[in-house]
Scaffold this motif. Structure first.
Motif, short mmCIF file in Angstrom:
data_model
loop_
_atom_site.label_atom_id
_atom_site.label_comp_id
_atom_site.label_asym_id
_atom_site.label_seq_id
_atom_site.Cartn_x
_atom_site.Cartn_y
_atom_site.Cartn_z
N THR A 6 -3.87 12.66 8.31
CA THR A 6 -3.83 12.34 6.88
C THR A 6 -2.40 12.40 6.37
N VAL A 7 -1.98 11.32 5.75
CA VAL A 7 -0.60 11.25 5.25
C VAL A 7 -0.62 11.61 3.77
N THR A 8 0.33 12.46 3.36
CA THR A 8 0.39 12.86 1.95
C THR A 8 1.74 12.48 1.35
N THR B 31 3.02 9.38 -4.13
CA THR B 31 2.46 8.11 -4.60
C THR B 31 1.10 7.82 -3.99
N ARG B 32 0.54 8.74 -3.23
CA ARG B 32 -0.78 8.51 -2.64
C ARG B 32 -1.85 8.60 -3.72
N GLN B 33 -2.77 7.64 -3.71
CA GLN B 33 -3.92 7.74 -4.60
C GLN B 33 -4.84 8.79 -4.02
N VAL C 180 -17.15 3.66 10.03
CA VAL C 180 -16.82 2.24 10.19
C VAL C 180 -15.31 2.09 10.36
N TYR C 181 -14.58 2.81 9.52
CA TYR C 181 -13.12 2.77 9.56
C TYR C 181 -12.60 3.14 10.95
N GLY C 182 -13.07 4.29 11.46
CA GLY C 182 -12.62 4.75 12.78
C GLY C 182 -13.00 3.76 13.87
N HIS D 43 1.99 -3.49 11.33
CA HIS D 43 0.65 -3.88 10.86
C HIS D 43 -0.06 -2.68 10.23
N LEU D 44 -0.02 -2.64 8.90
CA LEU D 44 -0.62 -1.52 8.16
C LEU D 44 -1.78 -1.96 7.28
N GLY D 45 -1.92 -3.25 7.04
CA GLY D 45 -2.96 -3.72 6.13
C GLY D 45 -4.33 -3.41 6.69
N GLY E 222 0.82 -1.20 0.00
CA GLY E 222 0.00 0.00 0.00
C GLY E 222 0.86 1.26 0.00
N PHE E 223 0.22 2.39 0.10
CA PHE E 223 0.89 3.70 0.02
C PHE E 223 1.97 3.85 1.09
N ILE E 224 1.59 3.71 2.36
CA ILE E 224 2.58 3.89 3.43
C ILE E 224 3.46 2.65 3.53
N GLY E 225 2.84 1.47 3.40
CA GLY E 225 3.58 0.22 3.55
C GLY E 225 4.77 0.13 2.61
N PHE F 67 3.35 -8.89 3.51
CA PHE F 67 2.12 -9.69 3.51
C PHE F 67 1.00 -8.79 3.04
N ASP F 68 0.40 -9.15 1.90
CA ASP F 68 -0.62 -8.26 1.34
C ASP F 68 -1.60 -9.09 0.51
N ALA F 69 -2.82 -8.59 0.41
CA ALA F 69 -3.82 -9.28 -0.41
C ALA F 69 -3.55 -9.07 -1.89
N GLN F 70 -2.93 -7.94 -2.23
CA GLN F 70 -2.70 -7.68 -3.66
C GLN F 70 -1.23 -7.89 -4.01
N ASP F 71 -1.05 -8.57 -5.13
CA ASP F 71 0.28 -8.88 -5.64
C ASP F 71 0.75 -7.69 -6.48
N GLY G 80 -1.78 -13.02 0.96
CA GLY G 80 -2.67 -13.64 1.94
C GLY G 80 -3.72 -12.65 2.41
N ASP G 81 -4.60 -13.18 3.25
CA ASP G 81 -5.75 -12.39 3.71
C ASP G 81 -5.65 -12.23 5.23
N LEU G 82 -5.58 -11.00 5.67
CA LEU G 82 -5.50 -10.74 7.12
C LEU G 82 -6.67 -11.34 7.88
N ALA G 83 -7.80 -11.47 7.21
CA ALA G 83 -9.01 -11.99 7.88
C ALA G 83 -8.92 -13.48 8.16
N SER H 243 -13.42 0.53 13.58
CA SER H 243 -12.58 -0.67 13.50
C SER H 243 -11.20 -0.41 14.09
N LYS H 244 -10.75 0.82 13.98
CA LYS H 244 -9.42 1.16 14.52
C LYS H 244 -9.47 1.30 16.04
N VAL H 245 -10.55 1.92 16.56
CA VAL H 245 -10.69 2.01 18.02
C VAL H 245 -10.76 0.60 18.61
N1 LIG Z 1 -2.97 7.14 4.39
C1 LIG Z 1 -3.35 7.84 5.47
O1 LIG Z 1 -3.57 9.06 5.38
C2 LIG Z 1 -3.46 7.17 6.81
C3 LIG Z 1 -3.75 7.97 7.93
C4 LIG Z 1 -3.86 7.35 9.18
C5 LIG Z 1 -3.68 5.97 9.30
N2 LIG Z 1 -3.40 5.23 8.20
C6 LIG Z 1 -3.26 3.77 8.36
O2 LIG Z 1 -2.06 3.35 7.75
C7 LIG Z 1 -2.25 2.06 7.16
C8 LIG Z 1 -1.79 2.10 5.72
O3 LIG Z 1 -2.56 3.05 5.02
P1 LIG Z 1 -2.33 3.31 3.45
O4 LIG Z 1 -2.73 4.69 3.15
O5 LIG Z 1 -0.99 2.83 3.05
O6 LIG Z 1 -3.46 2.34 2.84
P2 LIG Z 1 -3.48 1.55 1.46
O7 LIG Z 1 -4.92 1.29 1.16
O8 LIG Z 1 -2.65 2.22 0.43
O9 LIG Z 1 -2.77 0.17 1.85
C9 LIG Z 1 -3.43 -0.84 2.56
C10 LIG Z 1 -2.88 -2.16 2.09
O10 LIG Z 1 -3.55 -3.19 2.82
C11 LIG Z 1 -3.79 -4.26 1.93
N3 LIG Z 1 -4.92 -5.06 2.39
C12 LIG Z 1 -6.22 -4.71 2.41
N4 LIG Z 1 -6.97 -5.75 2.83
C13 LIG Z 1 -6.12 -6.76 3.11
C14 LIG Z 1 -6.29 -8.08 3.57
N5 LIG Z 1 -7.52 -8.59 3.82
N6 LIG Z 1 -5.21 -8.86 3.74
C15 LIG Z 1 -3.96 -8.39 3.46
N7 LIG Z 1 -3.74 -7.14 2.99
C16 LIG Z 1 -4.81 -6.33 2.83
C17 LIG Z 1 -4.10 -3.58 0.60
O11 LIG Z 1 -3.93 -4.50 -0.50
C18 LIG Z 1 -3.11 -2.43 0.60
O12 LIG Z 1 -1.91 -2.79 -0.05
C19 LIG Z 1 -3.71 1.70 7.33
O13 LIG Z 1 -3.84 0.80 8.41
C20 LIG Z 1 -4.38 3.01 7.67
O14 LIG Z 1 -5.48 2.84 8.51
C21 LIG Z 1 -3.30 5.79 6.95
#
Ligand SMILES: NC(=O)c1ccc[n+]([C@@H]2O[C@H](COP(=O)([O-])OP(=O)(O)OC[C@H]3O[C@@H](n4cnc5c(N)ncnc54)[C@H](O)[C@@H]3O)[C@@H](O)[C@H]2O)c1
Length: 312
Positions: A170-172, A175-177, A140-142, A73-75, A10-13, A30-34, A51-54, A144-146
Protein backbone atom coordinates in the motif's frame (compact mmCIF):
# COMPACT_ATOMS: atom_id res chain seq x y z
CA UNK A 1 14.23 10.87 -23.94
CA UNK A 2 10.46 10.44 -23.88
CA UNK A 3 8.53 8.38 -21.35
CA UNK A 4 4.87 7.49 -21.59
CA UNK A 5 2.99 7.15 -18.30
CA UNK A 6 -0.36 5.37 -18.43
CA UNK A 7 -2.55 6.42 -15.53
CA UNK A 8 -0.33 9.50 -15.31
CA UNK A 9 -3.15 11.54 -13.77
CA UNK A 10 -3.57 9.13 -10.86
CA UNK A 11 -2.03 9.23 -7.39
CA UNK A 12 1.28 7.49 -8.16
CA UNK A 13 1.32 8.40 -11.86
CA UNK A 14 1.25 12.13 -11.23
CA UNK A 15 4.20 12.01 -8.83
CA UNK A 16 6.09 9.83 -11.31
CA UNK A 17 5.42 12.36 -14.08
CA UNK A 18 6.84 15.14 -11.90
CA UNK A 19 9.94 13.08 -11.10
CA UNK A 20 10.57 12.26 -14.77
CA UNK A 21 10.27 15.95 -15.70
CA UNK A 22 12.75 16.84 -12.96
CA UNK A 23 15.18 14.44 -14.61
CA UNK A 24 14.86 16.39 -17.86
CA UNK A 25 12.65 13.94 -19.73
CA UNK A 26 9.70 14.65 -21.99
CA UNK A 27 6.58 12.94 -20.70
CA UNK A 28 3.40 11.80 -22.39
CA UNK A 29 0.49 11.16 -20.03
CA UNK A 30 -2.09 8.67 -21.27
CA UNK A 31 -5.17 8.61 -19.09
CA UNK A 32 -8.93 8.23 -19.32
CA UNK A 33 -9.50 11.31 -17.17
CA UNK A 34 -8.50 14.79 -18.24
CA UNK A 35 -6.84 16.64 -15.35
CA UNK A 36 -5.70 19.94 -16.82
CA UNK A 37 -5.59 21.27 -13.23
CA UNK A 38 -2.76 18.80 -12.50
CA UNK A 39 -0.87 18.96 -15.79
CA UNK A 40 -1.08 22.59 -16.92
CA UNK A 41 1.25 23.85 -14.16
CA UNK A 42 3.91 21.30 -15.19
CA UNK A 43 4.86 23.12 -18.40
CA UNK A 44 5.37 22.26 -22.03
CA UNK A 45 7.39 19.07 -21.71
CA UNK A 46 4.22 17.19 -20.73
CA UNK A 47 1.73 16.12 -23.38
CA UNK A 48 -1.66 14.79 -22.39
CA UNK A 49 -3.44 12.17 -24.48
CA UNK A 50 -6.89 11.13 -23.38
CA UNK A 51 -7.67 7.52 -24.19
CA UNK A 52 -8.85 4.15 -23.02
CA UNK A 53 -6.37 1.40 -22.20
CA UNK A 54 -9.01 -1.16 -23.17
CA UNK A 55 -8.95 0.09 -26.78
CA UNK A 56 -6.02 -1.28 -28.81
CA UNK A 57 -6.35 1.56 -31.33
CA UNK A 58 -6.05 4.25 -28.60
CA UNK A 59 -2.98 2.55 -27.18
CA UNK A 60 -1.27 1.94 -30.53
CA UNK A 61 -1.98 5.49 -31.70
CA UNK A 62 -0.32 7.12 -28.69
CA UNK A 63 2.73 4.85 -28.86
CA UNK A 64 3.13 5.18 -32.63
CA UNK A 65 2.78 8.96 -32.53
CA UNK A 66 5.08 9.71 -29.57
CA UNK A 67 7.56 6.82 -29.88
CA UNK A 68 8.50 6.67 -26.16
CA UNK A 69 11.68 4.84 -25.16
CA UNK A 70 10.07 3.82 -21.86
CA UNK A 71 6.48 3.14 -20.90
CA UNK A 72 5.46 3.17 -17.25
CA UNK A 73 2.17 1.29 -17.11
CA UNK A 74 0.17 2.42 -14.07
CA UNK A 75 -3.32 2.91 -15.48
CA UNK A 76 -5.80 0.50 -13.93
CA UNK A 77 -9.01 0.09 -12.03
CA UNK A 78 -7.66 -0.42 -8.57
CA UNK A 79 -8.97 -2.38 -5.64
CA UNK A 80 -12.65 -1.61 -4.93
CA UNK A 81 -13.27 -0.07 -8.38
CA UNK A 82 -12.24 -3.41 -9.94
CA UNK A 83 -14.33 -5.41 -7.48
CA UNK A 84 -17.41 -3.34 -8.34
CA UNK A 85 -16.93 -3.63 -12.13
CA UNK A 86 -15.20 -6.95 -12.87
CA UNK A 87 -15.89 -7.05 -16.62
CA UNK A 88 -14.51 -3.55 -17.06
CA UNK A 89 -11.55 -4.42 -14.81
CA UNK A 90 -10.76 -7.38 -17.07
CA UNK A 91 -10.80 -5.16 -20.17
CA UNK A 92 -8.83 -2.29 -18.63
CA UNK A 93 -6.38 -4.11 -16.38
CA UNK A 94 -5.63 -7.26 -18.35
CA UNK A 95 -6.73 -5.98 -21.80
CA UNK A 96 -4.84 -2.73 -21.27
CA UNK A 97 -1.65 -4.61 -20.41
CA UNK A 98 -2.12 -6.85 -23.45
CA UNK A 99 -2.61 -3.77 -25.65
CA UNK A 100 0.50 -2.04 -24.32
CA UNK A 101 2.63 -5.15 -24.82
CA UNK A 102 1.45 -5.36 -28.42
CA UNK A 103 2.16 -1.66 -28.98
CA UNK A 104 5.59 -2.01 -27.37
CA UNK A 105 6.40 -4.86 -29.77
CA UNK A 106 5.04 -3.08 -32.86
CA UNK A 107 6.78 0.24 -32.19
CA UNK A 108 10.07 -0.94 -30.67
CA UNK A 109 9.62 0.43 -27.16
CA UNK A 110 12.84 -0.19 -25.25
CA UNK A 111 11.39 -0.79 -21.78
CA UNK A 112 7.92 -1.35 -20.34
CA UNK A 113 7.62 -1.05 -16.54
CA UNK A 114 4.50 -2.42 -14.88
CA UNK A 115 3.06 -1.45 -11.49
CA UNK A 116 1.83 -4.63 -9.84
CA UNK A 117 0.69 -5.12 -6.28
CA UNK A 118 0.91 -7.12 -3.06
CA UNK A 119 -2.74 -8.07 -3.79
CA UNK A 120 -1.47 -10.78 -6.18
CA UNK A 121 -0.77 -13.02 -3.18
CA UNK A 122 -4.09 -13.15 -1.35
CA UNK A 123 -4.74 -14.23 2.22
CA UNK A 124 -3.01 -17.03 4.10
CA UNK A 125 0.53 -16.69 2.77
CA UNK A 126 3.26 -16.52 5.34
CA UNK A 127 5.13 -13.22 5.67
CA UNK A 128 7.63 -12.20 4.49
CA UNK A 129 6.51 -13.34 1.04
CA UNK A 130 9.19 -14.27 -1.50
CA UNK A 131 9.05 -13.18 -5.16
CA UNK A 132 8.16 -16.67 -6.30
CA UNK A 133 5.56 -17.50 -3.63
CA UNK A 134 2.31 -19.00 -5.00
CA UNK A 135 -0.22 -16.39 -6.06
CA UNK A 136 -3.86 -16.99 -5.13
CA UNK A 137 -5.41 -13.52 -5.15
CA UNK A 138 -8.59 -12.92 -3.19
CA UNK A 139 -9.93 -10.12 -5.40
CA UNK A 140 -10.75 -9.22 -9.01
CA UNK A 141 -8.04 -6.58 -8.78
CA UNK A 142 -5.40 -9.07 -7.63
CA UNK A 143 -6.47 -11.62 -10.27
CA UNK A 144 -6.18 -9.02 -13.05
CA UNK A 145 -2.68 -8.16 -11.87
CA UNK A 146 -1.53 -11.80 -11.67
CA UNK A 147 -2.90 -12.42 -15.17
CA UNK A 148 -1.12 -9.31 -16.47
CA UNK A 149 2.17 -10.42 -14.91
CA UNK A 150 1.96 -13.91 -16.39
CA UNK A 151 0.94 -12.57 -19.83
CA UNK A 152 3.85 -10.12 -19.77
CA UNK A 153 6.25 -13.01 -19.07
CA UNK A 154 4.92 -14.89 -22.10
CA UNK A 155 5.38 -11.78 -24.24
CA UNK A 156 8.96 -11.55 -23.04
CA UNK A 157 9.52 -15.25 -23.80
CA UNK A 158 7.96 -15.15 -27.26
CA UNK A 159 9.04 -11.74 -28.54
CA UNK A 160 11.79 -10.59 -26.18
CA UNK A 161 9.63 -7.67 -25.01
CA UNK A 162 11.63 -5.88 -22.33
CA UNK A 163 8.89 -5.81 -19.72
CA UNK A 164 9.55 -5.78 -15.97
CA UNK A 165 7.52 -4.80 -12.93
CA UNK A 166 7.32 -4.27 -9.20
CA UNK A 167 4.78 -5.45 -6.68
CA UNK A 168 4.11 -2.54 -4.38
CA UNK A 169 2.61 -2.66 -0.90
CA UNK A 170 0.00 0.00 0.00
CA UNK A 171 1.42 3.34 -1.06
CA UNK A 172 0.72 6.37 1.10
CA UNK A 173 1.13 10.09 0.52
CA UNK A 174 -0.65 13.37 1.13
CA UNK A 175 -2.37 13.36 -2.28
CA UNK A 176 -3.76 9.83 -1.95
CA UNK A 177 -7.54 9.62 -1.89
CA UNK A 178 -8.27 7.79 1.33
CA UNK A 179 -10.76 5.15 0.24
CA UNK A 180 -11.06 1.43 0.93
CA UNK A 181 -9.81 -0.72 3.77
CA UNK A 182 -6.29 0.73 3.57
CA UNK A 183 -7.48 4.33 3.96
CA UNK A 184 -6.40 4.44 7.60
CA UNK A 185 -2.75 4.10 6.45
CA UNK A 186 -3.08 7.60 5.02
CA UNK A 187 -5.66 9.13 7.37
CA UNK A 188 -3.55 8.52 10.50
CA UNK A 189 -1.01 10.98 9.09
CA UNK A 190 -3.34 13.31 7.20
CA UNK A 191 -5.97 13.91 9.88
CA UNK A 192 -3.28 14.50 12.49
CA UNK A 193 -1.47 16.94 10.14
CA UNK A 194 -4.64 19.04 9.89
CA UNK A 195 -5.53 18.87 13.59
CA UNK A 196 -8.61 16.70 13.06
CA UNK A 197 -9.53 13.75 15.32
CA UNK A 198 -9.37 10.28 13.77
CA UNK A 199 -10.59 6.90 15.06
CA UNK A 200 -8.39 4.11 13.68
CA UNK A 201 -10.45 1.03 12.65
CA UNK A 202 -7.80 -1.62 13.48
CA UNK A 203 -5.98 -2.70 16.62
CA UNK A 204 -2.62 -1.16 17.62
CA UNK A 205 -0.71 -4.45 17.23
CA UNK A 206 -1.71 -4.89 13.56
CA UNK A 207 1.33 -4.83 11.23
CA UNK A 208 0.86 -2.80 8.04
CA UNK A 209 3.09 -2.85 4.96
CA UNK A 210 3.25 0.64 3.53
CA UNK A 211 5.52 2.59 1.21
CA UNK A 212 5.85 6.35 1.01
CA UNK A 213 5.08 7.73 -2.45
CA UNK A 214 8.61 9.07 -3.21
CA UNK A 215 9.97 5.55 -2.64
CA UNK A 216 7.36 4.03 -4.98
CA UNK A 217 8.37 6.52 -7.69
CA UNK A 218 12.07 5.82 -7.05
CA UNK A 219 11.45 2.07 -7.36
CA UNK A 220 9.68 2.44 -10.72
CA UNK A 221 12.41 4.67 -12.17
CA UNK A 222 15.21 2.59 -10.72
CA UNK A 223 13.83 -0.65 -12.21
CA UNK A 224 13.41 1.07 -15.60
CA UNK A 225 17.16 1.76 -15.70
CA UNK A 226 18.55 -1.69 -14.92
CA UNK A 227 20.04 -3.58 -17.83
CA UNK A 228 18.37 -6.82 -18.82
CA UNK A 229 21.36 -8.99 -17.98
CA UNK A 230 21.03 -8.10 -14.28
CA UNK A 231 17.43 -9.29 -14.06
CA UNK A 232 16.84 -12.87 -13.00
CA UNK A 233 13.07 -12.48 -13.16
CA UNK A 234 10.51 -10.10 -14.63
CA UNK A 235 8.57 -9.18 -11.45
CA UNK A 236 10.00 -8.13 -8.11
CA UNK A 237 8.57 -7.47 -4.67
CA UNK A 238 9.47 -4.20 -2.97
CA UNK A 239 8.68 -4.17 0.72
CA UNK A 240 8.40 -0.64 2.03
CA UNK A 241 8.18 -0.57 5.81
CA UNK A 242 6.06 -2.71 8.09
CA UNK A 243 5.31 -0.90 11.34
CA UNK A 244 2.43 -1.83 13.60
CA UNK A 245 -0.44 0.64 13.76
CA UNK A 246 0.72 1.48 17.29
CA UNK A 247 4.18 2.33 15.91
CA UNK A 248 2.53 4.64 13.37
CA UNK A 249 0.60 6.44 16.11
CA UNK A 250 3.76 6.84 18.24
CA UNK A 251 5.65 8.24 15.24
CA UNK A 252 2.86 10.76 14.58
CA UNK A 253 2.89 11.82 18.25
CA UNK A 254 6.65 12.51 18.02
CA UNK A 255 5.84 15.18 15.44
CA UNK A 256 2.36 16.22 16.63
CA UNK A 257 2.11 15.49 20.39
CA UNK A 258 -1.46 16.76 20.52
CA UNK A 259 -2.68 14.45 17.68
CA UNK A 260 -6.19 13.20 18.50
CA UNK A 261 -5.83 9.59 17.40
CA UNK A 262 -8.01 6.92 19.00
CA UNK A 263 -9.14 3.37 18.13
CA UNK A 264 -12.61 2.18 17.08
CA UNK A 265 -12.38 -1.38 15.81
CA UNK A 266 -14.11 -2.29 12.55
CA UNK A 267 -13.87 -6.08 12.40
CA UNK A 268 -14.37 -6.26 8.62
CA UNK A 269 -11.46 -3.91 8.04
CA UNK A 270 -9.35 -5.74 10.63
CA UNK A 271 -9.83 -9.05 8.78
CA UNK A 272 -8.95 -7.50 5.40
CA UNK A 273 -5.85 -5.74 6.71
CA UNK A 274 -4.62 -8.87 8.49
CA UNK A 275 -4.76 -10.70 5.14
CA UNK A 276 -2.20 -8.34 3.57
CA UNK A 277 1.23 -9.93 3.70
CA UNK A 278 4.58 -8.28 4.26
CA UNK A 279 6.83 -8.66 1.22
CA UNK A 280 10.40 -9.91 1.07
CA UNK A 281 12.51 -7.86 -1.33
CA UNK A 282 15.68 -9.92 -1.49
CA UNK A 283 15.39 -10.33 -5.29
CA UNK A 284 15.18 -6.58 -5.89
CA UNK A 285 18.07 -5.93 -3.49
CA UNK A 286 20.26 -8.55 -5.11
CA UNK A 287 19.45 -7.99 -8.80
CA UNK A 288 19.05 -4.24 -9.10
CA UNK A 289 20.42 -2.85 -5.87
CA UNK A 290 17.07 -1.74 -4.47
CA UNK A 291 17.35 -0.38 -0.95
CA UNK A 292 14.95 0.98 1.65
CA UNK A 293 14.18 4.66 1.64
CA UNK A 294 12.07 6.58 4.14
CA UNK A 295 11.99 5.28 7.68
CA UNK A 296 8.69 5.63 9.53
CA UNK A 297 9.87 8.77 11.36
CA UNK A 298 11.10 10.34 8.12
CA UNK A 299 7.85 9.45 6.38
CA UNK A 300 5.73 11.10 9.08
CA UNK A 301 7.79 14.30 9.12
CA UNK A 302 7.76 14.63 5.33
CA UNK A 303 4.08 13.70 5.01
CA UNK A 304 2.98 16.26 7.60
CA UNK A 305 5.17 19.03 6.16
CA UNK A 306 4.08 18.32 2.56
CA UNK A 307 0.38 18.07 3.45
CA UNK A 308 0.47 21.33 5.40
CA UNK A 309 2.49 23.14 2.71
CA UNK A 310 0.08 22.10 -0.05
CA UNK A 311 -2.82 23.61 1.88
CA UNK A 312 -1.17 26.86 2.96
N1 LIG B 1 -1.88 3.07 -4.58
C1 LIG B 1 -1.41 1.91 -4.10
O1 LIG B 1 -1.37 1.71 -2.88
C2 LIG B 1 -0.90 0.85 -5.03
C3 LIG B 1 -0.32 -0.31 -4.48
C4 LIG B 1 0.15 -1.30 -5.34
C5 LIG B 1 0.06 -1.13 -6.72
N2 LIG B 1 -0.51 0.00 -7.22
C6 LIG B 1 -0.63 0.11 -8.69
O2 LIG B 1 -0.11 1.36 -9.10
C7 LIG B 1 -0.88 1.86 -10.19
C8 LIG B 1 -1.32 3.28 -9.89
O3 LIG B 1 -2.11 3.27 -8.72
P1 LIG B 1 -2.75 4.63 -8.16
O4 LIG B 1 -2.92 4.48 -6.70
O5 LIG B 1 -2.02 5.79 -8.68
O6 LIG B 1 -4.21 4.55 -8.82
P2 LIG B 1 -5.18 5.73 -9.28
O7 LIG B 1 -6.55 5.15 -9.30
O8 LIG B 1 -4.94 6.96 -8.50
O9 LIG B 1 -4.70 6.00 -10.79
C9 LIG B 1 -5.06 5.15 -11.84
C10 LIG B 1 -5.18 6.00 -13.09
O10 LIG B 1 -5.53 5.14 -14.16
C11 LIG B 1 -6.46 5.82 -14.97
N3 LIG B 1 -7.29 4.88 -15.73
C12 LIG B 1 -8.23 4.05 -15.24
N4 LIG B 1 -8.82 3.38 -16.24
C13 LIG B 1 -8.22 3.78 -17.39
C14 LIG B 1 -8.40 3.45 -18.75
N5 LIG B 1 -9.35 2.59 -19.15
N6 LIG B 1 -7.61 4.05 -19.67
C15 LIG B 1 -6.67 4.97 -19.29
N7 LIG B 1 -6.47 5.33 -18.00
C16 LIG B 1 -7.24 4.73 -17.06
C17 LIG B 1 -7.31 6.62 -13.99
O11 LIG B 1 -7.99 7.71 -14.65
C18 LIG B 1 -6.26 7.09 -12.99
O12 LIG B 1 -5.74 8.35 -13.33
C19 LIG B 1 -2.03 0.89 -10.42
O13 LIG B 1 -1.73 0.06 -11.51
C20 LIG B 1 -2.08 0.08 -9.14
O14 LIG B 1 -2.52 -1.22 -9.36
C21 LIG B 1 -1.01 0.99 -6.42
Amino acid sequence: MTSLVTGGNGFIGHQLVRALLERGEDVVVFDAQDRADLLDPLGERVTFVQGDLAELSDVCTVVEHHRPQTIFHLGALISLAAEMAPQRAFRVNLGGTFNLLEAAKLFDVETLVYASTVAVYGAGVESPVADDAPQFPASVYGASKVASERWAEQHHRLYGTNVRGIRLPTVTGPTRQAVGAGAFGTLIFKEAAFGRPYAIPVTPDTPVAIMYIPDAVRALISLSEISNDRLTRRFYNVAGIAPTVGDMVSAVRQVIPEAELSYRLDEKIQVIVESWPILSQTGAEHDWGWHDGFTLDELVRDFVETARRSCS
